[in-house]
Scaffold this active site. Sequence first.
Site, mmCIF file in Angstrom:
data_model
loop_
_atom_site.group_PDB
_atom_site.id
_atom_site.type_symbol
_atom_site.label_atom_id
_atom_site.label_comp_id
_atom_site.label_asym_id
_atom_site.label_seq_id
_atom_site.Cartn_x
_atom_site.Cartn_y
_atom_site.Cartn_z
ATOM 1 N N ASN A 13 0.886 -1.168 0.000
ATOM 2 C CA ASN A 13 0.000 0.000 0.000
ATOM 3 C C ASN A 13 0.921 1.213 0.000
ATOM 4 O OD1 ASN A 13 -1.768 2.079 0.443
ATOM 5 N ND2 ASN A 13 -2.332 1.458 2.524
ATOM 6 N N LYS A 15 0.271 4.278 -0.301
ATOM 7 C CA LYS A 15 -0.290 5.505 0.296
ATOM 8 C C LYS A 15 -0.011 6.694 -0.622
ATOM 9 C CE LYS A 15 0.042 3.245 4.730
ATOM 10 N NZ LYS A 15 0.176 3.317 6.173
ATOM 11 N N HIS A 100 -9.335 1.734 4.789
ATOM 12 C CA HIS A 100 -8.063 1.841 5.511
ATOM 13 C C HIS A 100 -8.236 2.777 6.703
ATOM 14 C CE1 HIS A 100 -3.917 2.782 6.435
ATOM 15 N NE2 HIS A 100 -3.615 1.656 5.838
ATOM 16 N N GLU A 102 -6.489 5.053 7.815
ATOM 17 C CA GLU A 102 -6.201 6.472 7.534
ATOM 18 C C GLU A 102 -7.413 7.144 6.909
ATOM 19 O OE1 GLU A 102 -2.594 5.716 5.389
ATOM 20 O OE2 GLU A 102 -1.646 5.125 7.263
ATOM 21 N N GLU A 172 -5.486 -4.629 10.452
ATOM 22 C CA GLU A 172 -4.463 -3.622 10.689
ATOM 23 C C GLU A 172 -4.751 -2.902 12.012
ATOM 24 O OE1 GLU A 172 -2.474 -2.544 6.652
ATOM 25 O OE2 GLU A 172 -3.975 -1.057 7.148
ATOM 26 N N GLY A 178 2.521 2.459 10.787
ATOM 27 C CA GLY A 178 3.486 3.542 10.633
ATOM 28 C C GLY A 178 4.167 3.939 11.930
ATOM 29 N N SER A 218 3.369 -2.026 10.292
ATOM 30 C CA SER A 218 4.815 -2.120 10.545
ATOM 31 C C SER A 218 5.386 -3.495 10.203
ATOM 32 C CB SER A 218 5.145 -1.732 11.992
ATOM 33 O OG SER A 218 4.755 -0.388 12.241
#
Length: 258
Positions: A13, A15, A100, A102, A172, A178, A218
């Site tokens: 991904n 991003k 996701h 985010e 996730e 991250g 991660s």
Amino acid sequence: MNKAKRKAIIAGNWKMNNTRPEAKALLEAIKPLVANAEGKIEVIACVPFTNLETAVNTTAGSNVKIGAENVHFEEKGAFTGEISAPMLTELGVEYVVIGHSERRQYFGETDETVNKRTLAALKAGLKPIVCVGELLWERECNITEEVIARQIKLDLWSVTAEQVKDVVIAYEPVWAIGTGKVATDEQAQEVCAFIRAQLAKLYGQDVADAVTIQYGGSMNAKNCAGLLAQPDIDGGLIGGASLKAEDFNVIVQAAVNG
Ligand code: 13P
């Protein structure tokens, strides 16, 4: 044992990273490294909308598949700035990341819109990678399972047993994305097994056994082998480490050998 019933999938991904020339260079570097994965596991790069055409052209004839990072739920119309599922399939895109964290955190994505996007993607023939995961304080309050059960139920509402075979679930944990704080092999396995149990409740064990469940957060070249060896972890959704061809390839090879 049941792992044989489903395909391992390693997906990058990207991003909001990479211009078109950078995307082309990264994919050109990845292609030969992961060529041996053909027929064994699925390798996907999920890239920004602006890179999709470049990515599809660069990976044509290779075993690297291309995914988008989001999709709108309407087919067309007055939705300024949005991209529909038919627009993606017409480009040759095969997968799409949906929900996701985010997007949930920064762009107001809800389980309702995740569900609508998932249904729209499936209708158009796109394979959704549906992301679920708990916040740190939800884990600390010991409600991880409640959060995940709710997300699975709502995000997959009215998705049929036949359709869910084309759905990938990415677990996730938000606190691991991250942050460099990876879930332990046991923590990740525990929740992925729980997700499969929820799928079994909704669709029966046979269908649940055929669904690919990824871990994301991660995951990197150093910690991937332990995670991918877990019985209910069938792959990874990789952020930062997918931006370096060598690191991404280490993860792909761990899945090939796992
Ligand atoms: P990182 O691998 O950078 O933690 O990101 C994980 C992720 O969000 C993949 O979708």
